[in-house]
Design a protein around this motif. Structure first.
Motif, mmCIF file in Angstrom:
data_model
loop_
_atom_site.group_PDB
_atom_site.id
_atom_site.type_symbol
_atom_site.label_atom_id
_atom_site.label_comp_id
_atom_site.label_asym_id
_atom_site.label_seq_id
_atom_site.Cartn_x
_atom_site.Cartn_y
_atom_site.Cartn_z
ATOM 1 N N ASP A 412 16.702 23.958 54.619
ATOM 2 C CA ASP A 412 17.368 22.571 54.965
ATOM 3 C C ASP A 412 18.626 22.947 55.279
ATOM 4 O O ASP A 412 19.617 21.780 55.291
ATOM 5 C CB ASP A 412 17.287 21.497 53.921
ATOM 6 N N TYR A 413 19.083 24.079 55.964
ATOM 7 C CA TYR A 413 20.732 24.299 56.244
ATOM 8 C C TYR A 413 20.688 24.482 57.692
ATOM 9 O O TYR A 413 21.777 25.067 58.132
ATOM 10 C CB TYR A 413 21.108 25.229 55.354
ATOM 11 N N SER A 414 19.997 23.745 58.467
ATOM 12 C CA SER A 414 20.283 24.017 60.025
ATOM 13 C C SER A 414 21.551 23.331 60.263
ATOM 14 O O SER A 414 21.950 23.904 61.575
ATOM 15 C CB SER A 414 18.976 23.392 60.615
ATOM 16 N N THR A 415 22.052 22.537 59.718
ATOM 17 C CA THR A 415 23.470 22.023 59.969
ATOM 18 C C THR A 415 24.585 22.738 59.361
ATOM 19 O O THR A 415 25.694 22.197 59.103
ATOM 20 C CB THR A 415 23.635 20.559 59.830
ATOM 21 N N GLY A 416 24.140 23.562 58.538
ATOM 22 C CA GLY A 416 25.160 24.321 57.555
ATOM 23 C C GLY A 416 25.107 23.841 56.124
ATOM 24 O O GLY A 416 24.741 22.863 55.888
ATOM 25 N N PHE A 417 25.838 24.677 55.519
ATOM 26 C CA PHE A 417 25.956 24.426 53.893
ATOM 27 C C PHE A 417 27.473 23.903 53.918
ATOM 28 O O PHE A 417 28.459 24.263 54.290
ATOM 29 C CB PHE A 417 25.985 25.528 53.079
ATOM 30 N N THR A 418 27.609 22.653 53.783
ATOM 31 C CA THR A 418 28.935 21.832 53.151
ATOM 32 C C THR A 418 29.508 22.466 52.115
ATOM 33 O O THR A 418 28.756 22.462 51.071
ATOM 34 C CB THR A 418 28.449 20.304 53.091
ATOM 35 N N PRO A 419 30.751 22.899 51.929
ATOM 36 C CA PRO A 419 31.283 23.648 50.778
ATOM 37 C C PRO A 419 31.542 22.651 49.813
ATOM 38 O O PRO A 419 31.576 21.273 49.804
ATOM 39 C CB PRO A 419 32.779 23.909 51.328
ATOM 40 N N ASN A 420 30.967 23.180 48.361
ATOM 41 C CA ASN A 420 31.337 22.637 47.342
ATOM 42 C C ASN A 420 32.657 22.178 47.075
ATOM 43 O O ASN A 420 33.289 21.231 46.565
ATOM 44 C CB ASN A 420 30.931 23.509 45.913
ATOM 45 N N ILE A 421 33.692 23.072 47.483
ATOM 46 C CA ILE A 421 35.232 22.920 47.395
ATOM 47 C C ILE A 421 35.653 23.279 48.874
ATOM 48 O O ILE A 421 35.515 24.215 49.300
ATOM 49 C CB ILE A 421 35.800 24.085 46.392
ATOM 50 N N GLU A 422 36.092 22.042 49.353
ATOM 51 C CA GLU A 422 36.658 22.396 50.782
ATOM 52 C C GLU A 422 38.114 22.903 50.844
ATOM 53 O O GLU A 422 39.044 22.545 50.245
ATOM 54 C CB GLU A 422 36.653 21.025 51.490
ATOM 55 N N VAL A 423 38.366 24.033 51.405
ATOM 56 C CA VAL A 423 39.606 24.902 51.728
ATOM 57 C C VAL A 423 39.532 25.215 53.070
ATOM 58 O O VAL A 423 38.900 25.927 53.683
ATOM 59 C CB VAL A 423 39.831 25.948 50.953
ATOM 60 N N GLU A 424 40.507 24.763 53.937
ATOM 61 C CA GLU A 424 40.809 25.288 55.176
ATOM 62 C C GLU A 424 42.075 26.503 55.238
ATOM 63 O O GLU A 424 42.862 26.315 54.466
ATOM 64 C CB GLU A 424 41.202 24.073 56.202
ATOM 65 N N GLU A 425 41.637 27.441 56.130
ATOM 66 C CA GLU A 425 42.627 28.453 56.156
ATOM 67 C C GLU A 425 43.887 27.863 56.719
ATOM 68 O O GLU A 425 43.906 27.156 57.867
ATOM 69 C CB GLU A 425 42.201 29.615 57.022
ATOM 70 N N PRO A 426 45.083 28.241 56.399
ATOM 71 C CA PRO A 426 46.233 27.682 57.033
ATOM 72 C C PRO A 426 46.694 28.388 58.124
ATOM 73 O O PRO A 426 46.248 29.433 58.630
ATOM 74 C CB PRO A 426 47.403 27.961 55.835
ATOM 75 N N ILE A 427 47.842 27.772 58.791
ATOM 76 C CA ILE A 427 48.128 28.537 60.158
ATOM 77 C C ILE A 427 48.836 29.902 59.740
ATOM 78 O O ILE A 427 48.967 30.953 60.331
ATOM 79 C CB ILE A 427 49.145 27.628 60.889
#
Length: 489
Positions: A412-427
């Motif tokens: 059931d991951y055709s839209t991807g796995f949502t992260p348990n802990i969200e972290v975006e890479e910085p600039i």
């Protein structure tokens, strides 16, 4: 992924196709070789129309047999079309509103030999991967931020490193209309750079000349062991599931992964951070190999994943090969560290796809898998490489042929796995493996118990709008490849 087994699959007595590898596919169609070229719309001569018809007959026969949505193929497709357009006309195309479970991933390429090399990590490249961003909101100017540089590659030898920001190529500013021509065409590049100044990007005087060359990527990028309190943390950056170099059947990259886990075991590693943030997929045999080194209580009697093929070919495969054809069990690995693990942390981005997502899905029935980063790509279907073993037809195609499920029956991951802990890479990107690097720091904080399971605060977030990535252009990108047995139906 055992390394490259070429296997002839005769589903019919007169079949001429060579099925070399299985993929849980996912090369982004907008950058694949099935893009329409200018000659595709040129009026065809009678000779080229005849040639197209021969190739298209071959395409149609194979698609009718193995395509996952073979019941959706048009009854009377136009065989006078060029092969790439003909292939495209057969697809059960995805539409977010009207056909959300349709095909986003099948593709065709004109040169099958080049494709097979690229699928093993051998390409003509400068040796760096990068994301493309709009330079500022509402702007048409684009910058390329370097994500990683392959050791020993032309880019590495020129001194380019992770985090560098490219704003010009061959003296021209990069824009939304020219970035493909500037960055993805030719072999000689003069890169101009920009730097972050406060909240702005400022061009610098720095230029670096790089010549792309044929280069073999080793997907095993980095490994380390960290001590966090009383924990020993193993860390592996793994950028594609490839068992060995092009033309090799030694499985040297899989062996390198085995050696890393042997070291982890010797050093008493009891926490694991698996960095798949830039891993678009690859061979399922390498995925199974890695999962078998990690999984808790796994063995060759335990299911890693199974496949669902189309309803017409499934009975034939079942009759000829039995149910084992559709399953991939774990492997018995002496280097397995699962006995010392209660969980695994997987670092993810939108580039984490297919064989990488299979790791997440396949391990979850056996242990806690905590994802850190951003939502993965979403690829739970697979394809096979089909080429003509007579040598008369030079094309190779990658049709979707199956859907994958873990041992709990989940897909059931055709839209991807949502992260348990969200972290975006910085600039401002720190080197991979630096304990202050945003995603790794978040994982180590979880291990030390110094943070809660919530969104991690990261200074200097990257607010730029992403418009593309070189990782999308990797052959078989967003893919999962499994060697298969000979089929003689």
């Amino acid at each position: 992924m055992n390394y490259v087994h070429s296997v002839t699959k005769h589903l019919l007595a007169n079949r001429t196709s060579l099925f070399r590898w299985l993929f849980v596919a996912g090369f982004i169609v907008s950058v694949s070789a099935c893009q329409q070229k200018s000659e595709d719309v040129t009026p065809q001569t009678s000779a080229s129309t005849s040639e197209n018809t021969t190739i298209n007959d071959w395409i149609l026969q194979n698609m009718q047999e193995v395509y996952y949505w073979n019941d959706k193929i048009p009854a009377n497709p136009d065989k006078t079309l060029s092969p790439d357009l003909f292939f495209d006309s057969l697809l059960n195309k995805y539409d977010a509103t009207t056909n959300p479970t349709g095909d986003r991933f099948s593709w065709i390429e004109e040169d099958a030999n080049t494709l097979t090399a690229e699928l093993s990590g051998q390409t003509t490249t400068t040796g760096m991967e990068y994301n493309l961003y709009l330079r500022s909101s509402g702007s048409s100017n684009v910058i390329a931020q370097v994500l990683y540089v392959l050791p020993g590659s032309p880019a590495a030898l020129a001194g380019i490193k992770r985090g560098d920001i490219i704003s010009k190529v061959n003296g021209q500013s990069i824009t939304t209309s020219n970035y493909s021509d500037l960055l993805f065409s030719g072999t000689n590049f003069s890169f101009g750079f920009a730097s972050v100044s406060g909240s702005a990007l400022v061009d610098t005087d720095k230029t670096v000349s790089v010549t792309a060359t044929t280069f073999q990527e080793n997907p095993v990028f980095l490994d380390s062991v960290y001590t966090v309190g009383n924990k020993k943390v193993g860390y592996l950056v793994y950028n594609q599931f490839v068992p060995g170099a092009n033309g090799s059947d030694a499985g040297e990259y899989d062996s390198q992964v085995d050696a890393i886990f042997s070291k982890f075991k010797t050093q008493g590693v009891n926490e694991l951070v698996l960095d798949l943030r830039y891993n678009p997929g690859g061979y399922t045999s390498s995925s199974a190999n890695l999962a078998s080194l990690i999984g808790k209580g796994v063995s060759s009697s335990k299911l890693y994943f199974r496949e669902e093929w189309n309803s017409s070919i499934t009975p034939e495969l079942q009759k000829q090969y039995g149910s084992s054809f559709f399953i991939q069990n774990f492997l018995d690995k002496s280097q397995n560290i699962g006995a010392n693990l209660s969980r695994v942390f997987v670092l993810t981005t939108e580039h984490t796809a297919s064989a990488s997502e299979l790791i997440i899905n396949g391990l979850r029935p056996y242990m806690t898998v905590t994802t850190i980063g951003t939502t993965t790509y979403g690829k739970n279907v697979g394809s096979i490489t089909i080429t003509d073993d007579s040598g008369k037809i030079k094309w190779g195609m990658q049709p979707i042929v199956f859907k994958s499920y873990n041992s709990a029956g989940t897909s059931d991951y055709s839209t991807g796995f949502t992260p348990n802990i969200e972290v975006e890479e910085p600039i401002n990107l720190l080197p991979l493996g630096d304990t202050n690097e945003a995603m790794l720091k978040a994982a180590l904080s979880q291990i030390s118990g110094s943070t809660a399971n919530a969104r991690q605060a990261v200074s200097e977030q990257n607010s730029l709008l992403q418009v593309g990535s070189s990782i999308q252009r990797k052959a078989g990108g967003k893919s999962m490849i499994r060697p298969i047995k000979n089929l003689n139906l």
